[in-house]
Design a protein around this motif. Structure first.
Motif, PDB file in Angstrom:
ATOM      1  N   LEU A  88       0.819  -1.222   0.000  1.00 54.83           N
ATOM      2  CA  LEU A  88       0.000   0.000   0.000  1.00 54.83           C
ATOM      3  C   LEU A  88       0.852   1.271   0.000  1.00 54.83           C
ATOM      4  CD1 LEU A  88      -2.577  -1.761   0.208  1.00 54.83           C
ATOM      5  CD2 LEU A  88      -3.476  -0.048   1.775  1.00 54.83           C
ATOM      6  N   HIS A  99       0.594   4.079  -2.956  1.00 55.35           N
ATOM      7  CA  HIS A  99       0.356   5.497  -2.671  1.00 55.35           C
ATOM      8  C   HIS A  99       1.461   6.365  -3.281  1.00 55.35           C
ATOM      9  CE1 HIS A  99      -3.259   5.569  -0.248  1.00 55.35           C
ATOM     10  NE2 HIS A  99      -2.793   4.696   0.623  1.00 55.35           N
ATOM     11  N   TYR A 139      -9.150  -1.240  -3.847  1.00 57.51           N
ATOM     12  CA  TYR A 139      -9.261   0.014  -3.100  1.00 57.51           C
ATOM     13  C   TYR A 139      -9.765   1.146  -3.985  1.00 57.51           C
ATOM     14  CZ  TYR A 139      -6.654  -2.455   0.494  1.00 57.51           C
ATOM     15  OH  TYR A 139      -6.266  -3.365   1.440  1.00 57.51           O
ATOM     16  N   ASP A 156      -9.342   4.250  -3.766  1.00 55.13           N
ATOM     17  CA  ASP A 156      -8.435   5.384  -3.985  1.00 55.13           C
ATOM     18  C   ASP A 156      -7.574   5.257  -5.246  1.00 55.13           C
ATOM     19  OD1 ASP A 156      -9.309   6.546  -1.702  1.00 55.13           O
ATOM     20  OD2 ASP A 156      -7.409   6.438  -0.591  1.00 55.13           O
ATOM     21  N   LYS A 173     -14.458  16.274  -4.002  1.00 52.70           N
ATOM     22  CA  LYS A 173     -15.110  15.095  -3.435  1.00 52.70           C
ATOM     23  C   LYS A 173     -16.237  15.560  -2.533  1.00 52.70           C
ATOM     24  CE  LYS A 173     -10.862  12.379  -3.341  1.00 52.70           C
ATOM     25  NZ  LYS A 173     -10.031  11.447  -2.609  1.00 52.70           N
ATOM     26  N   VAL A 201     -17.720  10.836  -1.861  1.00 50.07           N
ATOM     27  CA  VAL A 201     -16.879  10.286  -0.809  1.00 50.07           C
ATOM     28  C   VAL A 201     -17.833   9.915   0.318  1.00 50.07           C
ATOM     29  CG1 VAL A 201     -16.357  12.557   0.222  1.00 50.07           C
ATOM     30  CG2 VAL A 201     -14.770  10.693   0.558  1.00 50.07           C
ATOM     31  N   CYS A 219     -17.950   9.948   3.884  1.00 52.05           N
ATOM     32  CA  CYS A 219     -17.569  10.525   5.170  1.00 52.05           C
ATOM     33  C   CYS A 219     -16.164  11.119   5.197  1.00 52.05           C
ATOM     34  CB  CYS A 219     -17.730   9.555   6.334  1.00 52.05           C
ATOM     35  SG  CYS A 219     -17.820  10.473   7.884  1.00 52.05           S
ATOM     36  N   LEU A 220     -16.139  12.398   5.545  1.00 48.53           N
ATOM     37  CA  LEU A 220     -14.876  13.124   5.744  1.00 48.53           C
ATOM     38  C   LEU A 220     -14.688  13.437   7.224  1.00 48.53           C
ATOM     39  CD1 LEU A 220     -15.309  15.582   2.730  1.00 48.53           C
ATOM     40  CD2 LEU A 220     -13.614  13.751   2.874  1.00 48.53           C
ATOM     41  N   MET A 234     -14.413  17.941   0.017  1.00 48.97           N
ATOM     42  CA  MET A 234     -12.977  18.188   0.013  1.00 48.97           C
ATOM     43  C   MET A 234     -12.578  18.603  -1.395  1.00 48.97           C
ATOM     44  SD  MET A 234      -9.831  15.718   1.100  1.00 48.97           S
ATOM     45  CE  MET A 234     -10.251  15.612   2.810  1.00 48.97           C
ATOM     46  N   ARG A 259      -7.453   6.384   7.857  1.00 44.71           N
ATOM     47  CA  ARG A 259      -8.102   6.441   6.541  1.00 44.71           C
ATOM     48  C   ARG A 259      -7.572   7.631   5.731  1.00 44.71           C
ATOM     49  NH1 ARG A 259     -13.316   9.263   6.940  1.00 44.71           N
ATOM     50  NH2 ARG A 259     -14.161   7.708   5.527  1.00 44.71           N
ATOM     51  N   SER A 260      -7.530   7.436   4.421  1.00 48.17           N
ATOM     52  CA  SER A 260      -6.954   8.475   3.555  1.00 48.17           C
ATOM     53  C   SER A 260      -7.831   9.727   3.500  1.00 48.17           C
ATOM     54  CB  SER A 260      -6.740   7.926   2.143  1.00 48.17           C
ATOM     55  OG  SER A 260      -7.970   7.516   1.585  1.00 48.17           O
ATOM     56  N   GLU A 261      -9.089   9.608   3.922  1.00 51.38           N
ATOM     57  CA  GLU A 261      -9.992  10.769   3.916  1.00 51.38           C
ATOM     58  C   GLU A 261      -9.652  11.759   5.026  1.00 51.38           C
ATOM     59  OE1 GLU A 261     -10.789   7.618   3.811  1.00 51.38           O
ATOM     60  OE2 GLU A 261     -12.290   7.222   2.271  1.00 51.38           O
ATOM     61  N   ILE A 272      -1.509   4.487   5.871  1.00 51.59           N
ATOM     62  CA  ILE A 272      -2.654   5.178   5.287  1.00 51.59           C
ATOM     63  C   ILE A 272      -3.527   4.198   4.512  1.00 51.59           C
ATOM     64  CG2 ILE A 272      -3.332   7.092   3.773  1.00 51.59           C
ATOM     65  CD1 ILE A 272      -0.453   8.208   4.343  1.00 51.59           C
ATOM     66  N   GLY A 273      -4.807   4.250   4.784  1.00 55.07           N
ATOM     67  CA  GLY A 273      -5.767   3.407   4.070  1.00 55.07           C
ATOM     68  C   GLY A 273      -5.925   3.875   2.636  1.00 55.07           C
TER      69      GLY A 273
END
Lengths: 163, 517
Positions: free
Chosen positions: A33, A37, A72, A74, A86, A127, A129-130, A140, B222-224, B262-263
């Motif tokens: 991961l 990223h 994922y 992302d 988002k 998205v 939940c922030l 965002m 989480r990445s958020e 980080i997710g």
């Protein structure tokens, strides 16, 4: 929260650069991961040739890498637009009318969530939940957070996104 | 002497303009030749008052809010000339909404500079770790067991028992993993701690490491949550430099290293075994239990996985003793719970209090009803997998067992209010839709059931035979509840069945809003 600077310039795909990124992280416990990223930060997405490269470096199969990339939300196959908006569509924001806000946004840009304008200026995404649930509805924009949104404030954000 | 101002850098405050306020004060200070010291804190959690600005005075910290940039000049006038201002709230600690709380975990959040380990220490931090180092692992575990602390992530499993299991497990390498994948809508307590009091989480994890003999830990964020990621990463560096991490932590012989991971936008990774898979670099597919993570967790080694709030409760328990914590609460729910009031709520924010308040007190009295001013029709407690409660059930006390007895859950403590315009069929549909989007795909009830659920809910409105569709949904919920591998598929029946049971009128042929017109 009026930061409308564009995201850092993306690099074009370069296997040597990717190998260097992988080498810097492969010593970690569970490095996949963090590597993905890093690749996405550099190139704006996980380009297809990155997968066999990562697989070889970590001594795992291409299928395993591909499986992780596609699991994922992302990780992208193509870079996003120059700006990414988002909008939260989870319950707390729903209770404050985020569905109508998203419909307004989709109508005014002629896009659906997950799509990018033809000129590559802006991508809109849902998205879930922030963590801004007490100042709902929220969004965002290129990494800056916005709460207590309404159609007008959302329009201002979109208008301020540099071409 | 310079004027000291406190302005939050919590993302909930940033989202409503805290950075602009800080910049406006800095500019106004310059143009007035007034020396200002602006300290960026976390948030006190009174979000309807954000951006909340506090000023250090001889009488303590005085609060003003919610502030917009245009207020800054008149505020500086009022502050320097000590004249009244329409945004004045008096001493921050005396704001009734804050004063009514029992802040054990959130005692420092919004008060201190989250980047400063000295601030953390000055406000009582690190006492828990010092005591843990002096009494030793076994005594720490017994203290946590007798505090009655239960996992604050949602499952409510006794934290001390989990730690004891990991401590008793054989293995040279053990891990501490913090689940900071706070994906439930309506919750933000983990984020507030990480942004407002990150050393508290580090101290809690260090105590856990001492207790079970773990040398390595991960905080999976989480990445958020980019601000939480940045603050935690920085805090870990500071903690290492300050001797809170690394070799001989807290004066013990024990070493402990901590890392942020980080997710990547997957909700199911908040499930502990899925989170472990993700940390190992795989798809976030849920593992079957047993083996328990405490026996075979991360990389197959004994692992303690706890939520941010569980770790964050521990330093108080160690510093003040188990009894001081257990004295709060009701039944088997001991201590305090940070309740998060969210959505369409007048006074939204974080309210830490002992277990036992009724849902009605939380919604009407503390939350003040809806922000739109319309009647509260439904309240979802415990995130996307929590039940929707109607007013008829507002006498339910906030307690793990009491909510379970009403076919609900308190989960991570999120309380989301909806006014009388909510369409409960739509909410039931969303619960299935979200599950379909986030299902890891390992078990059939969740993978297939969620999609079938969306289709069946849609048919309720388009076919004449509603009764058989509703029977099918009930049957599907039964299968998902008892047949799913984890809480994602297993708990989706809570929002769906509560909507169906308590709001049957919304499952009629005509959509509610059309019917109202």
């Amino acid at each position: 929260m009026r930061d409308t600077s564009t995201s850092p310039a993306l690099e074009t795909w370069d296997a040597a650069r990717a190998t260097e990124l992988i080498a810097g992280l492969k010593g970690q416990d569970g490095p996949l991961l963090p590597i993905l990223h890093a690749i996405q930060q550099a190139f704006g997405c996980i380009p297809e040739p990155a997968e066999p490269l990562i697989a070889a470096e970590l001594n795992i199969t291409r299928a395993e890498v591909h499986g992780v990339v596609t699991f994922y939300h992302d990780f992208r196959r193509e870079p996003a637009g120059r700006h990414v908006l988002k909008v939260c569509r989870a319950e707390a924001c729903q209770s404050m009318g985020s569905d109508a806000l998203v419909s307004h946004l989709e109508r005014s840009l002629g896009l659906s969530c997950g799509e990018t304008t033809a000129d590559g200026r802006i991508t809109i995404e849902a998205v879930y939940c922030l963590g801004l649930c007490a100042v709902a509805p929220s969004a965002m924009f290129d990494g800056t957070v916005h709460g207590r949104l309404n159609e007008q404030r959302l329009d201002t954000l979109v208008a301020e996104a540099k071409p | 002497m310079s004027l000291r101002l406190f302005i939050p850098c919590d993302s909930g405050a940033l989202a409503v303009g805290a950075d602009e306020i800080a910049a406006a004060f800095a500019a106004a200070g310059n143009s007035r030749n007034l020396a200002l010291e602006i300290v960026r804190t976390g948030s006190r959690g009174l979000y309807w008052l954000e951006p909340l600005v506090e000023v250090a005075t001889a009488q303590g910290r005085v609060a003003f809010g919610p502030v917009v940039p245009e207020d800054v000049d008149s505020l500086l006038d009022a502050i320097t000339k000590q004249t009244p201002h329409r945004l004045a709230l008096g001493p921050a600690e005396n704001i009734p909404w804050l004063k009514r709380q029992t802040r054990l975990t959130f005692a420092r959040c919004g008060v201190i500079d989250p980047k400063s380990l000295d601030d953390y220490r000055a406000y009582g931090g690190l006492k828990g770790l010092a005591r843990a180092a002096s009494v030793g692992g076994k005594a720490v575990i017994e203290e946590v067991v007798s505090s009655g602390l239960r996992g604050r992530g949602g499952a409510g499993f006794p934290t001390g028992i989990k730690w004891r299991t990991a401590a008793d497990a054989n293995g040279a390498q053990k891990y501490i993993v913090c689940n900071a994948d706070e994906g439930d809508s309506g919750t933000f307590a983990d984020r507030m701690i990480m942004e407002g009091d990150p050393f508290l989480l580090i101290e809690g994890m260090a105590i856990a490491a001492l207790a079970v003999g773990a040398t390595k830990g991960f905080v999976y964020i989480r990445s958020e949550y980019p601000h939480a990621i940045a603050t935690m990463t920085k805090a870990i560096q500071t903690a290492r430099a300050g001797g809170l991490l690394g070799k001989a932590i807290g004066g013990s012989q024990h070493s402990f290293e901590l890392e942020v991971r980080i997710g990547a936008g997957s909700y199911v990774c908040g499930e502990e075994t899925s989170l472990l898979e993700s940390l190992e670099g795989r798809r976030g597919i849920v593992r079957a239990k047993p083996p328990l993570p405490a026996h075979q967790g991360l990389f197959g080694k004994p692992t303690v996985v706890n939520n941010v709030l569980s770790f964050a409760a521990v330093p108080f328990i160690l510093a003040e003793g188990a009894k001081a914590y257990a004295d709060f609460g009701m039944g088997r729910s001991r201590g305090t719970m940070p309740i998060q009031l969210a959505g369409n709520v007048r006074f939204g924010g974080l309210f830490e209090t002992a277990f036992g308040l009724t849902l009605g007190e939380i919604v009407d009295d503390i939350g003040g009803g809806t922000r739109t001013g319309r009647p509260v029709r439904a309240v979802q407690v415990g995130g996307p997998l929590g039940a929707y409660f109607p007013r008829a059930l507002f006498d339910t006390p906030f307690d793990y067992e009491a909510f379970a007895a009403r076919d609900g859950l308190i989960g991570h403590g999120g309380v989301v209010l909806f006014d009388d315009r909510v369409d409960m069929l739509k909410q039931a549909r969303f619960a299935f839709e979200f599950c379909a989007l986030e299902s890891c795909g390992k078990c059939t009830p969740c993978r297939i059931g969620s999609t079938r659920g969306v289709e069946t809910v849609d048919l309720i409105r388009t076919t004449d035979d509603r009764a058989s569709r509703i029977a099918l949904i009930k049957d599907l919920c039964n299968t998902m509840k008892f047949g799913s591998l984890c809480a994602l598929g297993g708990f989706v029946p809570y929002p769906v069945m509560s909507a169906l049971t308590h709001f049957p009128e919304d499952f009629d042929a005509t959509p509610r809003q059309q019917a109202a017109e």
